[in-house]
Design an enzyme around this catalytic site. Structure first.
Site, PDB file in Angstrom:
ATOM      1  CG  HIS A  65      -0.195  -0.015   2.531  1.00 22.89           C
ATOM      2  ND1 HIS A  65       0.288  -1.188   3.068  1.00 22.89           N
ATOM      3  CD2 HIS A  65       0.136   0.955   3.415  1.00 22.89           C
ATOM      4  CE1 HIS A  65       0.882  -0.936   4.227  1.00 22.89           C
ATOM      5  NE2 HIS A  65       0.810   0.365   4.454  1.00 22.89           N
ATOM      6  CB  CYS A 215       2.388   1.856  10.116  1.00 19.73           C
ATOM      7  SG  CYS A 215       0.953   2.211   9.082  1.00 19.73           S
TER       8      CYS A 215
END
Length: 469
Positions: A65, A215
């Site tokens: 992603h 993250c």
């Protein structure tokens, strides 16, 4: 808003053998749907995110992603591989691959849907249903939440959070957690700790944990770690409240919830924002993937620290790199940022020195480097003297390159306390003819040593004399 995933974005017979090929195959479907404008540019962004940290997860899942300026709208493509593809997960190849594409300026509503999906990847019923489905349209509907797993559907089914997110409703994945306040400057709402997984014996106070997950991209791992920790907490009878510092918004935990907590878990790959809020409590600090893969072990570890009375002290002020880290870079990029901190401060010396040396050659000719020192010989009316002056000042400027490089590498690591040891280390590297590489090493060593010293608790009588440190 068009559907984030459709049958055209599903490949149930993904034949790719590598993660790069898998990303390309799924990205090509996005290009065909007009969701991605530049295939190679988008794949470069995917590869850059993958280089920060592998996106393979236990349970046969791969979630490449990224955010990219080449994405027109948030999009999800799904591929299922019979042979499995290595995405770097500890337990082996992934057979379920989700390629998540978010525009560089994606709005919160879209990111809420993506984060809800990320949480559902921790749902075994969801992944089992995806492995069993035999129709692309049905797979897309299952992921969107139009359909739920045929058997054993629970209150944590896919349909509820994703469908609710699509309708703009607050969901478990991204809504403010119990006792939390949105980071908009407003006063915290009164609240108590979460009651998920509370023991049946209401008279016994359960062990309470607060956690922070984050993250680099803030789309997938952040919310998967939160879901994994919450599930493990319920199974262990532990009250846990998770603050997800992701792309869909920063939800601040209520100070009362933090104060009531018995322990803290940080599962993060970018610096935790406002970390001082959690000082004075037993703390477990790990990467975000540990929060996904071994949440029960983290809860056991923090409980053990609480029983032993191990607590953390207040953290030091953020370094320049950590202050920049709030934009989303991960720890995997910190070395690059430290080096670039040194290079950015070195560049003016390179530019100024190079310009002056060039002027010296232009005015005094190519033999100007042989001219005597202007301190011994300088005539105001002689062009060669001016050429020599410019050249020699430029050479002096170049002499600062290595000390400045080393000093500001250490500064990027440890803030101002790193400047002096960094500059001294850079000067030593020049003295011993270690050159540019020596300056790099000196800066990293100086910064590391200062960071280590800063962790030492200084006795109160010495604190005043060490305030500069």
């Amino acid at each position: 808003m068009s559907e984030m995933i459709t049958a055209d974005l599903v490949d149930l017979d993904l034949s790719a053998q590598t993660k790069e090929a898998a990303a390309r195959a799924l990205a090509e479907r996005m290009v065909a749907k007009g969701r991605v404008t530049d295939l190679d540019g988008f794949l470069a962004d995917v590869a850059a995110r993958e280089a920060q940290m592998p996106t393979g997860l236990d349970g046969g899942i791969g979630i490449p992603h990224c955010r990219s300026e080449h994405v027109t709208e948030p999009t999800l493509a799904f591929g299922r591989s019979a042979a499995g593809i290595d995405f770097g997960a500890p337990d082996g190849p992934a057979d379920l691959i989700f390629l998540i594409a978010a525009p560089a300026g994606a709005d919160d509503a879209h990111l809420t849907i993506l984060s809800s999906l990320a949480r559902q990847l921790m749902n075994a019923e969801f992944t089992s249903a995806l492995r069993a489905v035999d129709d692309a349209a049905a797979a897309a509907a299952l992921i969107r939440g139009d359909e739920t797993p045929a058997a054993g559907t629970s209150e944590n089914s896919v349909a509820e959070p994703i469908a609710a997110a699509s309708a703009g409703t607050a969901t478990e994945g991204t809504a403010p957690v119990p006792g939390a306040t949105v980071d908009d400057g407003s006063a915290p709402a009164p609240g108590a700790a979460a009651t998920d997984g509370a023991p049946s014996d209401n008279d016994a106070r359960p062990f309470r944990v607060v956690a922070v997950t984050s993250c680099p991209t803030g789309i997938a791992h952040t919310y998967m770690a939160a879901e994994s920790l919450e599930n493990a907490g319920r199974e262990a009878g532990i009250d846990i409240v998770v603050e997800t510092q992701g792309s869909a918004g920063f939800t601040r935990l209520d100070p009362a919830v933090i104060a009531a907590a018995d322990g803290v878990i940080f599962a993060h790959d970018v610096p935790v924002r406002d970390k001082d809020r959690f000082a004075g409590k037993p703390t477990v600090d790990v990467g975000v993937k540990a929060g996904i893969n071994r949440p029960a072990a983290l809860l056991t570890e923090v409980r053990g620290k609480a029983e032993r009375g191990e607590v953390t002290s207040g953290s030091a002020a953020a370094t320049p790199v950590e202050r920049g880290g709030e934009s989303g870079e991960g720890y995997g990029t910190k070395l690059r940022k430290w080096l670039m901190s040194g290079v950015s401060y070195m560049v003016p010396f390179v530019a100024a020195g190079g310009l002056l040396i060039a002027l010296g050659f232009a005015i005094g000719g190519y033999k100007i480097n042989k001219a005597p020192s202007v301190m011994d010989h300088f005539l105001w009316t002689q062009a060669d003297s001016w050429g020599a002056l410019f050249f020699q000042i430029g050479v002096v400027s170049f002499g600062f390159l290595v000390p400045v490089l080393a000093g500001y590498i250490a500064y990027g690591m440890a803030d101002r306390p790193g400047l002096v040891p960094g500059f001294v280390g850079g000067a030593i590297s020049l003295t011993i003819n270690a050159g540019f590489l020596g300056g790099l090493a000196a800066g990293l060593i100086a910064g590391g040593v200062v960071i280590g010293i800063q962790k030492v608790k200084i006795p109160r009588p010495c604190a005043a004399s060490c305030r500069w440190w």
